[in-house]
Design a protein around this motif. Structure first.
Motif, PDB file in Angstrom:
ATOM      1  N   THR A   1       0.817  -1.008  -0.044  1.00 57.14           N
ATOM      2  CA  THR A   1      -0.119   0.004   0.027  1.00 57.14           C
ATOM      3  C   THR A   1       0.859   1.252  -0.367  1.00 57.14           C
ATOM      4  OG1 THR A   1      -0.186  -0.045   2.676  1.00 57.14           O
ATOM      5  CG2 THR A   1      -1.982  -0.895   1.641  1.00 57.14           C
ATOM      6  N   HIS A   2       2.482   1.488   0.325  1.00 61.75           N
ATOM      7  CA  HIS A   2       3.294   2.364   0.363  1.00 61.75           C
ATOM      8  C   HIS A   2       3.247   2.640  -0.878  1.00 61.75           C
ATOM      9  CE1 HIS A   2       5.573  -0.832   0.341  1.00 61.75           C
ATOM     10  NE2 HIS A   2       6.489  -0.607  -0.169  1.00 61.75           N
ATOM     11  N   TYR A   3       3.883   1.778  -2.129  1.00 58.88           N
ATOM     12  CA  TYR A   3       3.236   1.984  -3.009  1.00 58.88           C
ATOM     13  C   TYR A   3       2.389   3.333  -3.943  1.00 58.88           C
ATOM     14  CZ  TYR A   3       6.962  -1.211  -4.213  1.00 58.88           C
ATOM     15  OH  TYR A   3       8.308  -2.573  -5.037  1.00 58.88           O
TER      16      TYR A   3
ATOM     17  N   ARG B   1       0.691   4.825  -1.703  1.00 63.36           N
ATOM     18  CA  ARG B   1       0.198   6.798  -1.377  1.00 63.36           C
ATOM     19  C   ARG B   1       1.459   7.347  -1.787  1.00 63.36           C
ATOM     20  NH1 ARG B   1       0.067   2.795   3.287  1.00 63.36           N
ATOM     21  NH2 ARG B   1      -2.888   2.922   3.788  1.00 63.36           N
ATOM     22  N   VAL B   2       2.500   6.793  -1.777  1.00 66.02           N
ATOM     23  CA  VAL B   2       2.889   7.547  -2.756  1.00 66.02           C
ATOM     24  C   VAL B   2       3.074   8.247  -4.006  1.00 66.02           C
ATOM     25  CG1 VAL B   2       6.003   7.863  -3.557  1.00 66.02           C
ATOM     26  CG2 VAL B   2       5.479   6.627  -1.122  1.00 66.02           C
ATOM     27  N   HIS B   3       2.226   7.459  -5.017  1.00 67.88           N
ATOM     28  CA  HIS B   3       2.727   7.632  -6.043  1.00 67.88           C
ATOM     29  C   HIS B   3       0.964   8.233  -5.919  1.00 67.88           C
ATOM     30  CE1 HIS B   3       5.471   5.574  -8.271  1.00 67.88           C
ATOM     31  NE2 HIS B   3       5.032   4.351  -7.317  1.00 67.88           N
TER      32      HIS B   3
ATOM     33  N   ARG C   1      -1.592  13.711  -6.052  1.00 68.01           N
ATOM     34  CA  ARG C   1      -2.444  15.349  -5.733  1.00 68.01           C
ATOM     35  C   ARG C   1      -1.696  16.439  -5.930  1.00 68.01           C
ATOM     36  NH1 ARG C   1      -3.333  11.420  -2.225  1.00 68.01           N
ATOM     37  NH2 ARG C   1      -2.016  12.152  -0.637  1.00 68.01           N
TER      38      ARG C   1
ATOM     39  N   LEU D   1      -9.569   7.012   4.371  1.00 65.73           N
ATOM     40  CA  LEU D   1      -8.377   6.309   5.184  1.00 65.73           C
ATOM     41  C   LEU D   1      -8.775   4.568   5.417  1.00 65.73           C
ATOM     42  CD1 LEU D   1      -6.967   8.440   7.798  1.00 65.73           C
ATOM     43  CD2 LEU D   1      -6.005   8.193   6.294  1.00 65.73           C
ATOM     44  N   GLN D   2      -7.633   3.850   5.176  1.00 62.74           N
ATOM     45  CA  GLN D   2      -7.729   2.285   5.586  1.00 62.74           C
ATOM     46  C   GLN D   2      -8.324   1.907   4.630  1.00 62.74           C
ATOM     47  OE1 GLN D   2      -5.043   2.672   7.792  1.00 62.74           O
ATOM     48  NE2 GLN D   2      -5.202   1.448   8.905  1.00 62.74           N
TER      49      GLN D   2
ATOM     50  N   ASP E   1      -2.510  -0.124  15.183  1.00 67.46           N
ATOM     51  CA  ASP E   1      -2.412  -0.993  13.063  1.00 67.46           C
ATOM     52  C   ASP E   1      -0.822   0.198  12.887  1.00 67.46           C
ATOM     53  OD1 ASP E   1      -2.502  -2.251  10.605  1.00 67.46           O
ATOM     54  OD2 ASP E   1      -4.514  -0.953  10.857  1.00 67.46           O
TER      55      ASP E   1
ATOM     56  N   GLN F   1       1.001   1.184  10.217  1.00 70.50           N
ATOM     57  CA  GLN F   1       1.843   1.199   8.303  1.00 70.50           C
ATOM     58  C   GLN F   1       2.804   2.782   7.951  1.00 70.50           C
ATOM     59  OE1 GLN F   1      -1.773  -0.164   5.566  1.00 70.50           O
ATOM     60  NE2 GLN F   1      -2.594  -1.808   7.673  1.00 70.50           N
ATOM     61  N   TRP F   2       2.700   1.919   6.650  1.00 71.45           N
ATOM     62  CA  TRP F   2       3.860   3.306   5.866  1.00 71.45           C
ATOM     63  C   TRP F   2       2.452   4.537   5.887  1.00 71.45           C
ATOM     64  CZ3 TRP F   2       7.877   5.043   7.709  1.00 71.45           C
ATOM     65  CH2 TRP F   2       8.927   3.790   8.147  1.00 71.45           C
ATOM     66  N   GLN F   3       2.230   5.715   6.257  1.00 70.53           N
ATOM     67  CA  GLN F   3       1.140   6.088   5.916  1.00 70.53           C
ATOM     68  C   GLN F   3       1.672   7.708   5.610  1.00 70.53           C
ATOM     69  OE1 GLN F   3      -1.939   5.328   5.587  1.00 70.53           O
ATOM     70  NE2 GLN F   3      -1.941   3.432   7.439  1.00 70.53           N
ATOM     71  N   SER F   4       0.739   8.777   4.172  1.00 69.45           N
ATOM     72  CA  SER F   4       0.998   9.718   4.636  1.00 69.45           C
ATOM     73  C   SER F   4       0.437  10.332   5.261  1.00 69.45           C
ATOM     74  CB  SER F   4       0.815   9.788   2.758  1.00 69.45           C
ATOM     75  OG  SER F   4       0.318  11.607   2.408  1.00 69.45           O
TER      76      SER F   4
ATOM     77  N   LEU G   1       7.296   8.844   4.752  1.00 69.02           N
ATOM     78  CA  LEU G   1       5.934   8.381   4.670  1.00 69.02           C
ATOM     79  C   LEU G   1       6.445   7.926   6.255  1.00 69.02           C
ATOM     80  CD1 LEU G   1       5.250   5.573   2.655  1.00 69.02           C
ATOM     81  CD2 LEU G   1       3.952   7.642   2.421  1.00 69.02           C
TER      82      LEU G   1
ATOM     83  N   ASP H   1      -0.373   4.213  12.950  1.00 68.09           N
ATOM     84  CA  ASP H   1      -1.984   4.125  13.030  1.00 68.09           C
ATOM     85  C   ASP H   1      -2.767   5.111  12.511  1.00 68.09           C
ATOM     86  OD1 ASP H   1      -4.831   3.597  13.121  1.00 68.09           O
ATOM     87  OD2 ASP H   1      -4.004   1.498  14.510  1.00 68.09           O
ATOM     88  N   ALA H   2      -3.130   5.356  10.655  1.00 66.14           N
ATOM     89  CA  ALA H   2      -3.362   6.142  10.507  1.00 66.14           C
ATOM     90  C   ALA H   2      -4.771   6.734  10.969  1.00 66.14           C
ATOM     91  CB  ALA H   2      -3.736   5.739   8.928  1.00 66.14           C
TER      92      ALA H   2
ATOM     93  N   PRO I   1       9.869   2.332   3.677  1.00 66.71           N
ATOM     94  CA  PRO I   1      10.620   1.020   2.871  1.00 66.71           C
ATOM     95  C   PRO I   1      10.908   1.975   1.270  1.00 66.71           C
ATOM     96  CG  PRO I   1       8.112   0.774   3.125  1.00 66.71           C
ATOM     97  CD  PRO I   1       8.615   2.231   4.333  1.00 66.71           C
ATOM     98  N   GLU I   2      11.595   1.826   0.231  1.00 63.46           N
ATOM     99  CA  GLU I   2      12.067   1.916  -0.735  1.00 63.46           C
ATOM    100  C   GLU I   2      10.500   1.328  -1.245  1.00 63.46           C
ATOM    101  OE1 GLU I   2      14.708   3.005  -1.647  1.00 63.46           O
ATOM    102  OE2 GLU I   2      15.141   3.173   0.167  1.00 63.46           O
ATOM    103  N   VAL I   3      10.710   2.678  -2.861  1.00 63.65           N
ATOM    104  CA  VAL I   3       9.405   2.493  -3.611  1.00 63.65           C
ATOM    105  C   VAL I   3      10.313   2.552  -5.202  1.00 63.65           C
ATOM    106  CG1 VAL I   3       7.226   3.931  -4.832  1.00 63.65           C
ATOM    107  CG2 VAL I   3       7.505   3.989  -2.105  1.00 63.65           C
TER     108      VAL I   3
END
Lengths: 230, 883
Positions: free
Chosen positions: A193-195, A197-199, A204, A221-222, B727, B729-732, B763, B767-768, B878-880
């Motif tokens: 999922t982090h892919y 978020r970045v893209h 945006r 969210l989520q 929970d 996660q890598w969040q924005s 990121l 927990d978002a 983590p790398e993207v």
């Protein structure tokens, strides 16, 4: 749009009652069901235009109902869920639901969502095949891989374009992370999922006036993302 | 090939030593050849320098001996008040270890490392105090004379003719971080002495003439310089070893020293220690307990003391049971892979011409063993002559022997008419053998004498007198006496072996019983009961037990009959060392305190008051005690882990129940609220323009705030459960802010929102949904407390390892509350205000932020308004792949 037939699947009689009243006041024709089994019978016999489905049903979960419904119908489905049931909600969307509302919700919000779903399904029926899409001041030519914002060309990477195209295909619907990842990167990437978020952040920043308060590329969210806007 | 490889054990030992060194304080020793060279002066000078540079130094003990220059140095330095101890009617001053530990300076000066503490102090020696200071991370500087070094103690004694009894083990000196040699040529020292600048204690003053001879001083000076040089040499080798590990290093030598238990062993041990140090060898001191049964208490204590000395000098100590010293020693050497055997040689007394010494035996039978023989000079004395085993004479046995002889005479009287005299002798011989078998050597010999007497008196012609007519009867007498002695000796040995076997059997059975009982114990109470009962029985002692609580404070377990001193027990527990009677620490205590050491940690302390304190010198008893203690510790540890597992189970069950309850409550509260809100909405749309519409609106609104309260309460309850799972996660952050703003679209309506997020914000692993709750609560708070139309700002800043998020408003600012109070549950800025909410929002926000490892705070904003800011840790996202 008024006069559309709505299937209301909800086991709590009180909620069913006020929803029925509100929907009928808006001119919808409403069929009520309180169990999964009943809902399937109603759905097949009444040919509704859209369904509102509560996820906590006494004889099985709403997700099962949606999966079975999807095997023979493309009607829009709006899911009602409790806040804790995050996974259930995502599972329902993955199974084919179009949108969700968290209980308790405002009736005006529900009606707005329902109308949007009905409008989109009508549009999809009418205008399938067109490759030019417009939302806000963004023009997208899916065939030519071209995106313009207020007439100016916006450069998107191939991944960003595929992501945007996927959102456009599901216009108005909530697309879960899994659905987007599978569609853009392929089935092997459903957990990254982090892919996304970045893209999505890049998209945006390229397409929105205020990326922190987007008008079109909305974050759920989520759960996932959705494309909004006329 | 293998010879070129560095020794992994050694490397590992070095790494370990390095780690320990890092946490320990540093020890600096000012080392001199004899009193008067100026060690204390040098020490205080260095302390003074550090003090002037602003270091936190403390003078623990400094003996000025009335010298002015030294006393001047002390002025202005912080000094520790000495502890006063009443001892035999006099008040004596002693270094106050606890006060020094409590003061915890960076460096403490403790003069005279070799000092022996007054009875009743915690440790018997000052170097043990110093060790505890170092253990606590305090640097120590101290002074030491060469004559007080354990391994050189006897050498110095032989040079000067004076033996000092206060010694410091060599490892203390060798492991010191820094040794400064304070040196003064002999002539100068003599000059100072003549000027009266050297203080001598009264007793030593008598020996002044002897001690301070120039020859002595030169020898001592050489000795101290050489010892210091040895130390530098060892450091050099260490350095080389760590730097050039690929150079060839020979396998480590191992040295075995055999101790006979006779006087002179101490010299042998010191010699072995010096040799081991030169060879850089590990060494093992072995005592073969050959004639255990013939030895008295005093001798056994002597052996134990010698072994203790060896242990203090860095040896591993072993006591072997065995009949033959040579075989046992060689066996032990082979087992430990020791290539050198060190034995002491004593001149053989002439009367033991037939005796083959252990040295001869080893050299003849095992020529492959390198034998190092140290001449001990003193003639060998038989242990029996040193001291008789204190066994009461069994008069009854002698009585029975006499009766038996009388009976034999009575039986023989009629027989002599029928049989030859030679056969009558046989009857007496049989009597003697039987008596010796039954009652041992002494009674056997007595019976032999009596039998000879009776035979002579009643049967050998001329009868009725003790005179002997025929010389051949003299031969008969000698034979009879010889047989009695031999049989008696054999019987005694047989009995001893049987006794030893029985004792061993008893101990093995005892241990097995303890193990069996402990394995069946399920609770600490059961273990304690078993321990108190069995230990008391095995060792004829009074037993007390202290077990730690959650905070590792010891508490005495009721049921023991030994008075336990909690402070001693606590010390033993903390330091994992024995203390009390018979040890070097708190030897004045009535009981011995033993740590119960299990694989993971010390599980408690056992206090034992022995009816016979000498029991502790018996290797057998010691082994049994150690085995029993570790059994007990293991049992305690096992039960502890069972309890941990059980409480975890209970906790899991509790958490499951709580989660179920929370889910139910939240469902049951939400469903009616949904209906209330929805029904109000539906009704309002029907009654648009009606007078009832505002009523429905307020129902709708109040239900909404109730809902938010319920949400906050439920979140709070969920986070309050220990170890609430996030929970993550890598969040924005941008998405979370966007989502929060979207949720508050309605309430925020009239407030312009300014957002400033730095570009390229990484990121965050959060927990978002919970961080969204934080933002929603902060924003709602801002909306609630500021007039409509004022701006609200959201911004983020990147720091080294965290990101700070700020929510600012331009409202009336913060209420006057203690900092942090704002974030307490149910704390509201202004009492009785019309603004809804019970102040759970900020408490929830704090809990969430803290669960993420961040920190939340509020501060006033200039010119007016408030800023709420919270931090979140940055991680390694983590790398993207770029695409």
């Amino acid at each position: 749009m008024s006069g559309a037939r709505i299937l209301l699947v909800e086991d709590d009689a009180n909620i069913r009652r006020f929803l029925g009243v509100a929907l009928r006041d808006e001119g919808f024709e409403v069929f009520e069901a309180d169990t999964c089994k009943r809902a399937l019978i109603e759905a097949s016999t009444r040919q509704p235009d859209a369904a509102i489905v509560d996820l906590g049903l006494p004889d099985g979960d709403g997700k099962q109902f949606i999966a079975e419904l999807r095997s023979w119908s493309a009607m829009p489905v709006l899911v009602l869920s409790a806040r804790e049931r995050e996974e259930e909600k995502v599972a329902a969307l993955d199974a084919g639901a179009d949108d969700y509302l968290v209980k308790p919700f405002g009736v005006p919000e529900l009606l707005a969502r329902l109308r949007a779903l009905l409008r989109r399904s009508a549009q999809a029926d009418a205008a399938s095949g067109s490759s030019a899409v417009r939302f806000g001041d963004i023009d997208v030519d899916l065939a030519a891989h071209e995106v313009r914002r207020r007439g100016e060309v916006v450069r998107l990477t191939p991944i960003e374009f595929r992501l945007l195209a996927a959102l456009i295909r599901g216009h108005g619907r909530v697309l879960t992370h899994r659905q987007l990842l599978t569609e853009v990167w392929g089935p092997g990437h459903a957990e990254r999922t982090h892919y996304l978020r970045v893209h999505m952040a890049n998209l945006r920043h390229k397409l929105e006036d205020d990326p922190a308060q987007p008008k079109h590329l909305i974050t759920e969210l989520q759960v996932g993302y959705r494309l909004l806007g006329p | 090939m293998s010879a070129t490889r560095p020794d992994p054990d050694r490397l590992l030992a070095e790494v370990k030593a390095d780690q320990q060194r890092a946490a320990r304080g540093k020890l600096k020793i000012f080392f001199g050849a004899c009193p008067g060279v100026g060690k204390t002066y040098a020490m205080l000078l260095s302390l003074r320098r550090l003090h002037d540079e602003g270091g936190r130094v403390l003078v623990g003990v400094a003996e000025t001996h009335g010298r002015n220059d030294t006393a001047q140095l002390l002025e202005g330095l912080p000094r520790l008040a000495p502890r006063r101890i009443e001892y035999r009617g006099r008040t004596l001053e002693e270094f106050d270890l606890d006060a020094a530990l409590a003061a915890h300076p960076a460096l403490v000066a403790v003069d005279e490392l070799a000092h022996a503490n007054i009875e009743g102090s915690r440790h018997s020696k000052r170097w043990q105090d110093v060790d505890e200071l170092l253990e606590a991370g305090i640097d120590v500087c101290t002074t030491l004379n060469v004559q007080h070094l354990e391994s050189l103690n006897d050498v110095v004694g032989r040079i000067t003719g004076i033996r000092v009894h206060e010694t410091v083990p060599d490892p203390v000196f060798d492991n010191a971080d820094d040794v400064v040699v304070v040196d003064l040529p002999a002539d100068e020292l003599l000059k100072r002495l003549a000027e009266g600048k050297v203080y001598l204690p009264d007793a030593a003053a008598l020996a002044r003439e002897n001690f301070f001879r120039k020859g002595n001083l030169i020898a001592l000076r050489e000795l101290s310089l050489r010892r210091a040089a040895d130390r530098v040499d060892a450091q050099m080798r260490d350095y080389r070893r760590t730097r050039f590990i690929d150079t060839v290093w020979p396998a480590r030598e191992r040295l075995l020293v055999g101790l006979s238990g006779a006087p002179g062993d101490e010299r042998l041990v010191r010699h072995a220690a010096r040799l081991a140090q030169k060879l850089e060898a590990d060494w093992i001191a072995v005592h073969v307990d050959v004639a255990h049964w013939r030895r008295g208490k005093q001798a056994r204590r002597q052996v134990a003391k010698t072994l203790e000395l060896a242990a203090g000098l860095g040896a591993e100590t072993v006591t072997l049971p065995g009949e033959e010293a040579a075989e046992a020693l060689v066996g032990c050497a082979r087992e430990h892979n020791a290539n050198r055997l060190l034995l002491g040689h004593r001149p053989r007394p002439a009367w033991r011409f037939w005796h083959v010494s252990t040295i001869d035996r080893v050299s003849h039978q095992h020529p492959d063993i390198d034998l190092v023989v140290i001449a001990l000079g003193e003639p060998q004395v038989r242990p029996e002559q040193v001291e008789r085993p204190e066994r009461g004479i069994d008069w009854l046995a002698y009585l029975w022997a006499s009766v038996a002889c009388l009976a034999a005479t009575l039986v023989a009287t009629p027989l002599v008419r029928v049989f030859d005299l030679a056969n009558v002798v046989m009857l007496f011989l049989l009597t003697v053998v039987l008596v010796a078998l039954r009652f041992g050597r002494g009674a056997g010999a007595w019976a032999a004498l009596l039998a000879v007497g009776c035979f002579d008196f009643f049967f050998v012609p001329p009868r009725g007198t003790l005179s002997v007519g025929d010389t051949q009867y003299l031969f008969t007498f000698a034979l009879m006496l010889g047989v009695a002695l031999i049989i008696g000796q054999l019987t005694a040995r047989l009995r001893h072996e049987a006794r030893v076997a029985a004792a061993r059997e008893k101990r093995a059975t005892a241990l097995a019983r303890l193990a069996r009982e402990l394995s069946g114990a399920l609770t600490v109470e059961q273990i304690v009961e078993i321990a108190l009962r069995d230990f008391a029985g095995f060792f004829q002692s009074r037993v007390g037990l202290a077990l730690p609580d959650m905070a590792n404070r010891l508490g005495i377990v009721p049921g023991g009959d030994c008075a336990v001193d909690v402070s001693i027990a606590q010390w033993v527990f903390d330091h994992d060392q024995q203390a009390g009677i018979g040890t070097a620490t708190l030897a004045a205590a009535a009981a011995r305190y033993l740590p119960l050491k299990a694989p993971m940690r010390v599980r408690g302390v056992m206090a034992m008051e022995f009816a016979d304190p000498d029991l502790l010198h018996e290797p057998e008893a010691q082994r049994l005690l150690e085995a029993c203690c570790s059994q007990l510790a293991l049992a305690l540890e096992r039960v502890h882990f069972v309890e941990v597992a059980q409480s975890t189970l209970v906790q899991i069950e509790g958490e499951r129940m709580r989660n179920t309850l929370l889910a139910t409550v939240s469902h049951d509260l939400r469903t009616p609220l949904t209906t209330i809100m929805g029904a109000a909405d539906a009704a309002a749309s029907r009654l648009r323009g009606d007078a009832a519409e505002p009523l429905l609106q307020s129902i709708r609104q109040q239900a909404g705030s109730m809902l938010r309260l319920v949400e906050n309460l439920l979140d709070m309850a969920r986070l309050q459960t220990r170890g609430a799972r996030l929970d993550r996660q890598w969040q924005s952050l941008e998405e979370i802010v966007g989502s929060a703003l979207r949720e508050l679209r309605g309430p925020l309506g009239e407030h312009p929102v300014h957002i400033e997020l730095p570009p390229g914000l990484p990121l965050l692993e959060v927990d978002a949904l919970l961080i969204e709750r934080v933002l929603v609560n902060l924003l709602e708070n801002a909306v609630k407390h500021t007039p409509p139309g004022t701006a609200i700002g959201i911004s983020a800043h990147l720091h080294d390892d965290q990101v700070t998020v700020e929510v600012s408003d331009a409202g009336p600012g913060l209420p006057e509350l203690a900092p942090g109070k704002l974030f307490e549950p149910f704390e509201r800025g202004r009492k009785e205000s019309a603004v809804a909410g019970i102040g759970l929002g900020l408490a929830l926000a704090r809990r969430i932020v803290e669960a993420h490892g961040g920190h939340i705070e509020a501060r006033p904003r200039t010119p007016h308004g408030a800023v709420f800011s919270f931090t979140l840790p940055l991680g390694q996202p983590p790398e993207v792949e770029a695409a």
